[in-house]
Design an enzyme around this catalytic site. Structure first.
Site, PDB file in Angstrom:
ATOM      1  N   HIS A 140       1.049  -1.302   0.029  1.00  0.00           N
ATOM      2  CA  HIS A 140       0.104   0.017   0.133  1.00  0.00           C
ATOM      3  C   HIS A 140       0.768   1.206  -0.103  1.00  0.00           C
ATOM      4  O   HIS A 140       1.629   1.372   0.842  1.00  0.00           O
ATOM      5  CB  HIS A 140      -0.762  -0.095   1.246  1.00  0.00           C
ATOM      6  CG  HIS A 140      -2.241   0.990   0.973  1.00  0.00           C
ATOM      7  ND1 HIS A 140      -3.427   0.495   1.192  1.00  0.00           N
ATOM      8  CD2 HIS A 140      -2.301   2.292   1.022  1.00  0.00           C
ATOM      9  CE1 HIS A 140      -4.119   1.595   0.895  1.00  0.00           C
ATOM     10  NE2 HIS A 140      -3.644   2.610   0.894  1.00  0.00           N
ATOM     11  N   LEU A 141       0.863   2.006  -1.157  1.00  0.00           N
ATOM     12  CA  LEU A 141       1.468   3.240  -1.026  1.00  0.00           C
ATOM     13  C   LEU A 141       1.206   4.220   0.129  1.00  0.00           C
ATOM     14  O   LEU A 141       0.324   4.405   0.537  1.00  0.00           O
ATOM     15  CB  LEU A 141       1.049   3.914  -2.437  1.00  0.00           C
ATOM     16  CG  LEU A 141       1.682   5.250  -2.904  1.00  0.00           C
ATOM     17  CD1 LEU A 141       3.289   4.969  -3.190  1.00  0.00           C
ATOM     18  CD2 LEU A 141       1.238   5.973  -4.089  1.00  0.00           C
ATOM     19  N   HIS A 142       2.548   4.613   0.569  1.00  0.00           N
ATOM     20  CA  HIS A 142       2.352   5.506   1.421  1.00  0.00           C
ATOM     21  C   HIS A 142       3.835   6.705   1.392  1.00  0.00           C
ATOM     22  O   HIS A 142       4.436   6.291   1.186  1.00  0.00           O
ATOM     23  CB  HIS A 142       2.331   5.157   2.734  1.00  0.00           C
ATOM     24  CG  HIS A 142       3.324   4.170   3.141  1.00  0.00           C
ATOM     25  ND1 HIS A 142       3.424   3.035   2.720  1.00  0.00           N
ATOM     26  CD2 HIS A 142       4.327   4.202   4.092  1.00  0.00           C
ATOM     27  CE1 HIS A 142       4.454   2.304   3.203  1.00  0.00           C
ATOM     28  NE2 HIS A 142       5.057   3.135   3.969  1.00  0.00           N
ATOM     29  N   GLN A 143       3.476   7.737   1.665  1.00  0.00           N
ATOM     30  CA  GLN A 143       4.624   8.808   1.417  1.00  0.00           C
ATOM     31  C   GLN A 143       5.095   9.420   3.069  1.00  0.00           C
ATOM     32  O   GLN A 143       3.991   9.448   3.992  1.00  0.00           O
ATOM     33  CB  GLN A 143       4.235  10.026   0.689  1.00  0.00           C
ATOM     34  CG  GLN A 143       5.330  11.173   0.704  1.00  0.00           C
ATOM     35  CD  GLN A 143       5.552  11.917  -0.392  1.00  0.00           C
ATOM     36  OE1 GLN A 143       5.878  11.713  -1.321  1.00  0.00           O
ATOM     37  NE2 GLN A 143       4.616  13.097  -0.501  1.00  0.00           N
TER      38      GLN A 143
END
Length: 195
Positions: A140-143
């Site tokens: 899951h993409l996260h910055q």
């Protein structure tokens, strides 16, 4: 024995060691993470399940249309935020234009809020893509938005593999959430330049 706020604490004067210049900061709540590392999460994605929980429980500070902002459960510094799309997507190139735009806007707002709330002097911002790229939750993409301060990197991470965090996550969440703009778009104006 030494009395500390009504309790007795063991004095280090008689310990079998050579005195040194280091002060000791005890952070026993970090022992589980230091000893075992970040454990595997259950079958559900923590970034997919977080939005269905209360903001307090999930440590969410702001919600947008395509993405939301929450505190990192294992912060590098107090106020370490994550900006995540709601949609379960693993890499930045798979994010929609709306997700990319809102992640960018929420990141800018996070920087402005952290500068105002905790007087951050700099930031590390980035995304680790895939497990080999260092992502703890690669699916899951996260910055990351990590506030930085002069002298915040010391011997702890290098010698002891430990990062001291000086504020409780719940307290940080409340401070950041209360400072987050409520103009509907969640956009904080840039800080005015200091004279």
């Amino acid at each position: 024995m030494v009395r500390v706020e009504g309790a007795e604490a063991e004095s280090s004067a008689d310990f079998a060691a050579v005195p040194d210049a280091f002060q000791r900061l005890w952070t026993p709540h970090r022992a589980v993470y230091v000893e075992a590392g970040q454990g595997a999460h259950d079958e559900s994605c923590p970034f997919c399940s977080a939005p269905s929980k209360s903001d307090d429980e999930a440590l969410i500070v702001a919600r947008g249309e395509h993405a939301y902002v929450l505190l990192n459960l294992y912060p590098y510094n107090p106020g370490h935020l994550l900006v995540c799309p709601y949609r379960h997507v693993s890499t930045y190139d798979l994010a929609s234009p709306g997700e990319v735009a809102e992640i960018a806007t929420l990141t800018q707002t996070a920087m402005r809020v952290l500068t105002r709330v905790s007087h951050a002097q700099g930031f590390n911002i980035g995304m680790n893509q895939g497990q080999v790229g260092g992502a703890g939750i690669a699916e899951h993409l996260h910055q990351h938005v990590v506030p930085r301060y002069a002298g915040d990197s010391n011997f702890f991470p290098i010698v002891a593999g430990t990062k001291a965090v000086t504020q409780l996550l719940g307290d940080v969440r409340v401070a950041v959430a209360e400072a987050w703009p409520t103009d509907g778009a969640g956009v904080a104006p840039p800080a005015s330049p200091t004279p």
